[in-house]
Design a protein around this motif. Structure first.
Motif, short mmCIF file in Angstrom:
data_model
loop_
_atom_site.label_atom_id
_atom_site.label_comp_id
_atom_site.label_asym_id
_atom_site.label_seq_id
_atom_site.Cartn_x
_atom_site.Cartn_y
_atom_site.Cartn_z
N HIS A 63 5.53 2.34 3.81
CA HIS A 63 6.35 1.88 4.83
C HIS A 63 6.92 0.78 5.24
CE1 HIS A 63 4.93 6.31 7.09
NE2 HIS A 63 3.67 5.69 6.09
N LEU B 63 -1.75 -4.44 9.39
CA LEU B 63 -2.04 -3.89 8.25
C LEU B 63 -0.67 -3.18 7.94
CD1 LEU B 63 -4.02 -2.43 5.80
CD2 LEU B 63 -3.91 -0.54 7.18
N GLU C 164 -1.19 -0.80 12.49
CA GLU C 164 -0.57 -0.25 12.26
C GLU C 164 0.84 -1.00 12.12
OE1 GLU C 164 -0.37 3.84 11.71
OE2 GLU C 164 -2.58 4.14 10.58
N ALA D 294 -2.40 -1.24 -0.33
CA ALA D 294 -1.84 -1.74 1.14
C ALA D 294 -2.57 -3.48 1.35
CB ALA D 294 -2.98 -1.18 1.75
N LEU E 130 2.10 -3.92 -2.07
CA LEU E 130 3.65 -2.08 -1.44
C LEU E 130 3.58 -2.09 -2.85
CD1 LEU E 130 4.94 -2.79 1.88
CD2 LEU E 130 2.74 -2.25 0.98
N ASN F 66 -6.84 -0.59 -3.87
CA ASN F 66 -6.49 -0.10 -3.51
C ASN F 66 -6.31 -0.98 -1.90
OD1 ASN F 66 -9.56 1.56 -4.78
ND2 ASN F 66 -7.71 2.08 -4.09
N LEU F 67 -6.93 -1.45 -1.77
CA LEU F 67 -6.74 -2.91 0.02
C LEU F 67 -6.77 -4.12 -1.18
CD1 LEU F 67 -6.17 -3.34 2.84
CD2 LEU F 67 -8.48 -2.91 2.90
N GLY G 97 -9.27 5.40 5.27
CA GLY G 97 -8.05 5.02 4.45
C GLY G 97 -6.72 5.11 5.24
N SER G 98 -7.58 4.16 6.99
CA SER G 98 -6.09 3.95 7.32
C SER G 98 -7.17 2.93 8.78
CB SER G 98 -5.95 5.57 8.06
OG SER G 98 -6.57 6.10 9.26
N GLU H 26 0.79 -0.63 4.79
CA GLU H 26 0.57 0.31 3.60
C GLU H 26 1.81 0.69 2.63
OE1 GLU H 26 -2.35 3.48 5.26
OE2 GLU H 26 -1.32 3.30 6.39
N TYR I 142 -11.09 1.35 6.39
CA TYR I 142 -9.77 1.77 5.26
C TYR I 142 -10.57 1.74 4.43
CZ TYR I 142 -6.07 1.93 2.92
OH TYR I 142 -4.56 2.28 2.00
#
Length: 246
Positions: A161, A156, A226, A144, A139, A117-118, A220-221, A158, A216
């Motif tokens: 992006h 960070l 960002e 992320a 990515l 996930n991260l 989730g953010s 994601e 996160y």
């Protein structure tokens, strides 16, 4: 403490803890920041940790990477020693210890970031270029990535992006008068970090990092990271995207 930090009700905190337990976290680099982040994540209830580092513990490590012992020196891979330390703290954590360096050769043969996930990019070799290798491949794998360096946390990045990483590189080039990419592509393989992380405020740095990891995992953010990164010395967020979105 967790409930107060994120202003959660008891039920919301319970649901958040379940998210943390099922979250899959990968930490690249088991040095100063990586070891502290690993232990704090285990203590916070993360159910799955993937640790990636090809180093064997050296005597110079234990002055600042305090979860290693004299018995580990020249005997244990860092990731294996960390797996043991984590299980002494929290035996329920699934720890995957990968005895590899992340570089242009190994990234082709190993799917380091599958099902993650991260990814926390805390490694320092190959100097500078490691960020590009980790971010681009994580990515692609759908994970992320959060960067952490001496004195800063973030940005960070994601999936979906990828352009933000290109903008970050442009910012670093502007900030260094065009020398950043020249430097990372022409550094000697023997180049090392100039100062141990402990000199840069490892505890404050790791505290910031782990707060963002938790945020996160639960939400989730991390909106603050960002388009910016947090500078520990300046105690402020530095935006890397200008007003025109470049």
């Amino acid at each position: 403490m967790f409930r107060k930090k994120f202003d959660l009700t008891f039920n919301e905190a319970f649901q958040a803890q379940k998210k943390i337990e099922s979250f899959k976290l990968c930490i690249v680099g088991s040095g100063g920041v990586g070891t502290f982040a690993s232990m704090i994540s285990a203590a916070s209830g993360f159910g799955y940790l993937r640790l990636i580092d090809g180093d064997i513990v050296e005597l110079s490590n234990i002055t600042r990477q305090i979860f290693y012992t004299e018995n580990d020196v020249n005997n244990e891979y860092k990731v294996d020693a960390m797996k043991r330390s984590i299980h002494q703290l929290n035996s329920s954590v699934h720890v995957e210890a990968i005895r590899r360096y992340v570089n242009k050769k190994t990234i082709i043969k190993n799917n380091f970031f599958k099902d993650i996930n991260l990814v926390v990019q805390a490694a320092d070799q190959p100097s500078g270029l490691i960020d590009k290798i980790v971010v681009e491949n994580a990515l692609k794998a759908g994970a992320a990535v959060i960067l952490v360096h001496n004195g800063s946390v973030g940005p960070l990045f994601e999936p979906g992006h990828q352009e933000n990483f290109r903008k970050f590189i442009k910012f670093l080039n502007r900030d260094s008068d065009g020398f950043y990419e020249q430097l990372i592509y022409n550094r000697s393989k023997f180049n090392r970090t100039a100062f141990p992380t402990i000199a840069q405020g490892i505890l404050g740095l790791t505290q910031e990092l782990c707060d963002y990891i938790l945020q996160y995992a639960v939400t989730g953010s991390v909106p603050k990271l960002e388009n910016s990164f947090y500078s520990l010395s300046k105690r402020k967020y530095i935006n890397f995207i200008d007003k025109k979105g470049r």
